[in-house]
Motif scaffolding. Structure first.
Motif, short mmCIF file in Angstrom:
data_model
loop_
_atom_site.label_atom_id
_atom_site.label_comp_id
_atom_site.label_asym_id
_atom_site.label_seq_id
_atom_site.Cartn_x
_atom_site.Cartn_y
_atom_site.Cartn_z
N ASP A 1 -41.83 27.38 -18.12
CA ASP A 1 -42.86 27.54 -17.11
C ASP A 1 -42.24 27.19 -15.75
N MET A 2 -42.07 28.20 -14.92
CA MET A 2 -41.40 28.01 -13.62
C MET A 2 -42.13 27.01 -12.75
N ALA A 3 -43.47 27.08 -12.77
CA ALA A 3 -44.26 26.19 -11.92
C ALA A 3 -44.01 24.74 -12.34
N GLU A 4 -43.95 24.53 -13.66
CA GLU A 4 -43.69 23.20 -14.19
C GLU A 4 -42.31 22.71 -13.74
N ALA A 5 -41.35 23.61 -13.83
CA ALA A 5 -39.99 23.25 -13.42
C ALA A 5 -39.97 22.89 -11.93
N PHE A 6 -40.65 23.69 -11.14
CA PHE A 6 -40.68 23.40 -9.70
C PHE A 6 -41.38 22.09 -9.42
N ALA A 7 -42.43 21.79 -10.17
CA ALA A 7 -43.20 20.57 -9.92
C ALA A 7 -42.45 19.32 -10.35
N LEU A 8 -41.72 19.41 -11.48
CA LEU A 8 -41.15 18.19 -12.06
C LEU A 8 -39.66 18.00 -11.80
N LEU B 1 -33.71 16.96 -14.57
CA LEU B 1 -33.23 18.33 -14.51
C LEU B 1 -34.09 19.18 -15.42
N CYS B 2 -34.61 20.28 -14.87
CA CYS B 2 -35.39 21.18 -15.73
C CYS B 2 -34.53 22.34 -16.16
N LEU B 3 -34.49 22.57 -17.51
CA LEU B 3 -33.80 23.73 -18.05
C LEU B 3 -34.86 24.80 -18.24
N ILE B 4 -34.61 25.97 -17.66
CA ILE B 4 -35.61 27.02 -17.78
C ILE B 4 -34.93 28.30 -18.23
N ASP C 1 -53.27 23.96 -23.69
CA ASP C 1 -54.03 24.77 -22.74
C ASP C 1 -53.63 24.39 -21.32
N PRO C 2 -53.81 25.29 -20.36
CA PRO C 2 -53.33 25.07 -18.99
C PRO C 2 -53.86 23.79 -18.36
N ILE C 3 -55.12 23.43 -18.64
CA ILE C 3 -55.68 22.24 -17.98
C ILE C 3 -55.02 20.97 -18.50
N THR C 4 -54.93 20.85 -19.80
CA THR C 4 -54.26 19.70 -20.40
C THR C 4 -52.82 19.63 -19.91
N ARG C 5 -52.20 20.78 -19.88
CA ARG C 5 -50.84 20.89 -19.40
C ARG C 5 -50.68 20.31 -18.00
N ALA C 6 -51.60 20.71 -17.14
CA ALA C 6 -51.55 20.25 -15.76
C ALA C 6 -51.76 18.74 -15.69
N THR C 7 -52.71 18.24 -16.50
CA THR C 7 -52.96 16.80 -16.53
C THR C 7 -51.71 16.06 -16.97
N LEU C 8 -51.12 16.53 -18.08
CA LEU C 8 -49.94 15.86 -18.61
C LEU C 8 -48.79 15.91 -17.60
N ARG C 9 -48.72 17.05 -16.92
CA ARG C 9 -47.64 17.20 -15.95
C ARG C 9 -47.80 16.18 -14.82
N ASP C 10 -49.04 16.00 -14.37
CA ASP C 10 -49.30 15.01 -13.32
C ASP C 10 -48.97 13.61 -13.81
N GLU C 11 -49.42 13.34 -15.06
CA GLU C 11 -49.12 12.02 -15.62
C GLU C 11 -47.62 11.78 -15.71
#
Ligand SMILES: Nc1ncnc2c1ncn2[C@@H]1O[C@H](COP(=O)(O)OP(=O)(O)OP(=O)(O)O)[C@@H](O)[C@H]1O
Ligand SMILES: [Mg+2]
Lengths: 547, 253
Positions: free
Chosen positions: B207-214, B42-45, B179-189
């Motif tokens: 971050d709404m995109a993060e919430a939607f992705a995870l 569950l993502c809290l945003i 930073d956004p790139i590291t963030r994206a990498t970590l999110r994928d991991e």
């Protein structure tokens, strides 16, 4: 037992057996008649014999008497260092080898140095006991006593004593209500002063005033008061028409004076024992009063009074040259290098004493302050008041704090430990508190959130992160303590303060430096060492803890 | 409610008040009722100060609710032993929270150490966890936190939270401040990790995109109140009100 030693004890017994009646016994015993001067022994040691004394007239006169006699009768050079300080300073100087001999009082040795719990009573028992204990514990020898006992006494105006037939303190009981007394404030307050003696003899004096001692004698001369307190050997007793009342119930402990000598002096200069033995019984109370009078009232020099006494007693040839510059206080012979070399051993001992004093105080402060600091960090409302109290203690001057400890813990090590402990407390307490409070809240939060118990948080997170600050506090405390510990010598706790205190009394800069320099060096080294430890704590350690 | 999955965490009318500087109180969390199913993410945003962290901290009893109750596996957390509850709940804090005086190995293995694991199993577990968060153990185990980059620190934080293999993990902006790139990498991991280890995760992000992705589901908070709970699709297709619609518009701009 050597024959000399045997004679000493017999003499001591003779003097002391009569309840403080040294005067009578002394007068009754024939003084040794013109003893043949002992053969002069070749001085095998270049080191002079140093005679010390406490800082009051009687003791200083005795130091000069002993010094001049040794100088005249032996080949040794003699230095008289009179007026060194209180009992513990002078005794400390004797133990450390700064001096070789000084005049001591049996009651003082009993109560102050040996700290015997019950009051000294029987004069002979007291002498034998201190002599045995000093020999056993300190390798210091008590030689035959001079003859007088310097203790408290009550004295009554001559005409009044005659009229009422007063000779002993117990005679006072019947007439005490009719007498007017003026006693020193100290006497009024001390347990072994008026409170004690009035209870022991059942004295009730309605008109009892505390007054300055000198004034009391004037008031007595003017007929305004009838009774004063005095010392049995007080020179002023001679100047006024006074009757000293006999302490017939033995309320006051015996204070018989005798030379006390380092054991090693008797090894390198054995003849000193015989030479000083000749002074035995030469000084009954009245004689000592007269010498004190000459110095205190007539303002004559210690050395002159001592010399005249020795000549009168036939112990010194009047044609002998008077005391040379060796007798001037503070003038030690030999160059600085010899001085330093000669003190290496003593300095080493003092450094160890000093370190021990510091170590025990600081470690006990750590044991007390760190948990207290943890408590304050947990209950911050307490922190303000507690740190304030610790701060106030810190502002008390070192000597004053030591002085406060004396009534509670007596003189010596215990009082010194307590005072130094209190000094070391604040820096450690404050830094423990600050160190813990300054630990990043997020880290504590993370630790708690991970499921560490409060104790585990303290042990694994808070204390390690505060360690550097705590260590800085310990370092400050240690450096302060090394400094303040030099004051401990004033109350007889030893350490590097001993030569400083002695040197100050003597105005001998070399002696002051002999204590101050090692103390400063010790402080700097401690600071460096603990600074290193502190930096090691600052660098996060990779070492995993013991499982 | 998700099928027949049992409930891992439940908030029942939870309110949390803090004393306000003016002497009154602020409600950091206000009347929140919400359930998280076993195995769900569950993502809290919400905006800054909307009460996300506070809500999360009530799960492992770092905060006590003023009113209402928080249940973990059906039981009110107030009745749990706090230490046991926390050891069974991984927690990654917003600022990372690595202990600066301990190596990576010891940071990650601390709970194992406190649980009296022997040195060998502790070591093995630390290596396994470091590998899982893509930090070669040989290279990183002996490092101190200050010798790591921000992203590496976050990974260590995640590894540490997983040390005792807790069924429930709370993550407070684990990829924030990167930073956004590291963030994206970590999110994928993270997504990859989520597939590998089946856990219940409550993850805070703004971050709404993060919430939607995870997130399996997303809960939107505003000023302590729950504005909408639902899947990404629910939010996109059926925003509950104007506020939600505006929030989405702003955060996808
Ligand atoms: N311990 C506290 N004492 C007083 N007020 C607090 C405390 N903790 C949080 N608050 C207040 O409660 C509100 C919610 O804070 P919280 O930290 O939960 O917000 P958040 O959504 O996590 O914000 P962010 O995205 O900035 O981390 C804020 O107004 C905050 O100031
Ligand atoms: Mg937050």
């Amino acid at each position: 037992m050597s024959t000399t030693r045997h004679r000493a004890l017999v003499l001591a017994g003779a003097v002391l057996a009569g309840l403080g009646g040294a005067r009578e016994v002394g007068a009754a015993l024939p003084a040794p008649q013109d003893p043949a001067p002992p053969a002069r022994t070749a001085a095998t040691e270049r080191r002079p014999i140093v005679v010390g004394s406490k800082n009051f007239a009687e003791n200083r006169i005795l130091a000069h008497v002993m010094g001049q006699l040794i100088e005249a009768r032996t080949d040794h050079e003699v230095v008289v260092e009179d007026g060194l300080g209180g009992t513990l300073v002078v005794f400390g100087a004797l133990r450390s080898g700064d001096i070789d001999v000084y005049p001591e009082y049996t009651g003082t040795g009993w109560a102050i140095v040996l700290k015997e719990p019950e009051a000294a009573a029987d004069p002979l028992r007291t002498y034998v006991h201190v002599a045995r204990e000093y020999a056993r514990r300190f390798d210091v020898r008590w030689l035959p006593p001079f003859g007088f006992s310097n203790s408290y006494a009550l004295a009554v105006r001559g005409p009044v004593a005659e009229e009422l037939g007063l000779a002993r303190v117990s005679d006072l009981a019947a007439v005490s209500e009719r007498l007017r007394a003026g006693v020193s404030h100290e006497f009024l307050a001390r347990e072994d002063g008026w409170p004690g003696v009035s209870a022991a003899y059942g004295l009730e004096i309605a008109d009892l005033r505390g007054m300055e001692h000198g004034l009391a004698f004037e008031a007595l001369a003017a007929g305004e008061i009838d009774l004063v307190d005095a010392w049995t050997t007080d020179g002023k007793l001679l100047r006024y028409d006074l009757t000293v009342l006999e302490d017939d119930r033995g309320f006051w402990p015996p204070y018989h004076a005798a030379p006390i000598v380092r054991g090693d002096l008797l090894l390198r200069a054995p003849e000193v024992e015989d030479v000083l033995g000749e002074l035995a019984l030469r000084l009954p109370d009245a004689r000592m009063q007269a010498l004190n009078h000459a110095v205190e009232v007539d303002g004559r020099a210690f050395a002159d009074v001592a010399r005249e006494f020795l000549i009168e007693e036939g112990l010194l040839d009047p044609s002998d040259a008077p005391a040379d510059d060796g007798f001037r206080a503070g003038e030690r012979r030999g160059d600085l290098l010899t001085f330093v070399a000669g003190r290496l051993g003593i300095t080493g001992e003092l450094v160890l004493e000093h370190l021990l004093l510091t170590l025990v105080s600081v470690l006990s402060a750590v044991v007390a302050a760190v948990p207290l600091g943890v408590l304050l960090a947990r209950r911050r409302r307490l922190a303000g008041p507690v740190l304030q109290v610790a701060g106030v203690i810190q502002t008390i001057p070192g000597l004053a704090l030591l002085a406060f400890m004396i009534p509670v813990l007596g003189l010596g090590l215990d009082a010194a430990y307590a005072a130094l402990f209190l000094y070391a407390l604040l820096p450690i307490l404050r830094n423990t508190y600050t160190g813990l409070v300054e630990v990043d809240r997020d880290l504590v939060d993370a630790a708690v959130g991970m499921g560490l118990t409060p104790r585990q948080v303290l042990r694994h997170v808070e204390l390690p992160l505060a360690a550097r600050t705590i260590m800085a506090g310990v370092r400050t405390a240690a450096v302060i303590t090394i400094g303040v510990a030099t004051l401990a010598a004033f109350i007889g706790a030893g350490g590097l303060g001993e030569p400083i205190v002695t040197g100050l009394q003597l105005d001998d800069t070399r002696l002051v430096l002999a204590g101050a320099l090692p103390a400063a060096l010790l402080a700097v080294l401690t600071d460096l060492a603990l600074g290193r430890a502190e930096r090691r704590l600052a660098t996060p350690s990779r070492g995993a803890p013991g499982a | 409610m998700d099928g027949g999955d049992p409930t891992a965490v439940a908030f029942r009318g939870v309110r949390k008040e803090f004393p306000a500087p003016d002497g009154g109180v602020v409600a950091a969390v206000d009347d929140v009722t919400l359930e998280v199913a076993e195995g769900e993410t569950l993502c809290l945003i919400g905006t800054s100060g909307s009460g996300k962290t506070t809500l999360l901290r009530m799960v492992n009893r770092l905060e006590e609710p003023t009113r209402g109750a928080v249940l973990v596996r059906g039981e009110d957390v107030a009745t749990h032993d706090a230490v046991r509850l926390r050891r069974g709940t991984g927690y990654v804090i917003q600022s990372g929270g690595l202990f600066p005086h301990m190596t990576v190995e010891r940071n990650v293995g601390l709970l194992c150490e406190l649980e009296d694991w022997d040195a060998d199993s502790r070591r093995a577990r630390v290596r396994e966890l470091l590998a899982m968060v893509h930090l070669p153990p040989d290279e990183f185990a002996e490092r101190m936190p200050h010798e790591l980059s921000g992203g590496q620190r976050q990974r260590v934080g995640v590894a540490r939270a997983l040390a005792l293999d807790p069924p429930l993990v709370l993550m407070d902006e684990p990829f924030g401040a990167l930073d956004p790139i590291t963030r994206a990498t970590l999110r994928d991991e993270f997504a990859e990790l989520r597939a590998a280890v089946r856990k219940t995760v409550v993850l805070v992000t703004h971050d709404m995109a993060e919430a939607f992705a995870l997130g399996d589901r997303i809960a939107l908070l505003d000023a302590g109140r729950l504005r909408q709970v639902g899947t990404a699709e629910d939010f996109r297709e059926r925003p509950a009100d104007d506020f939600v619609a505006r929030f989405l518009a702003e955060h996808f701009a």
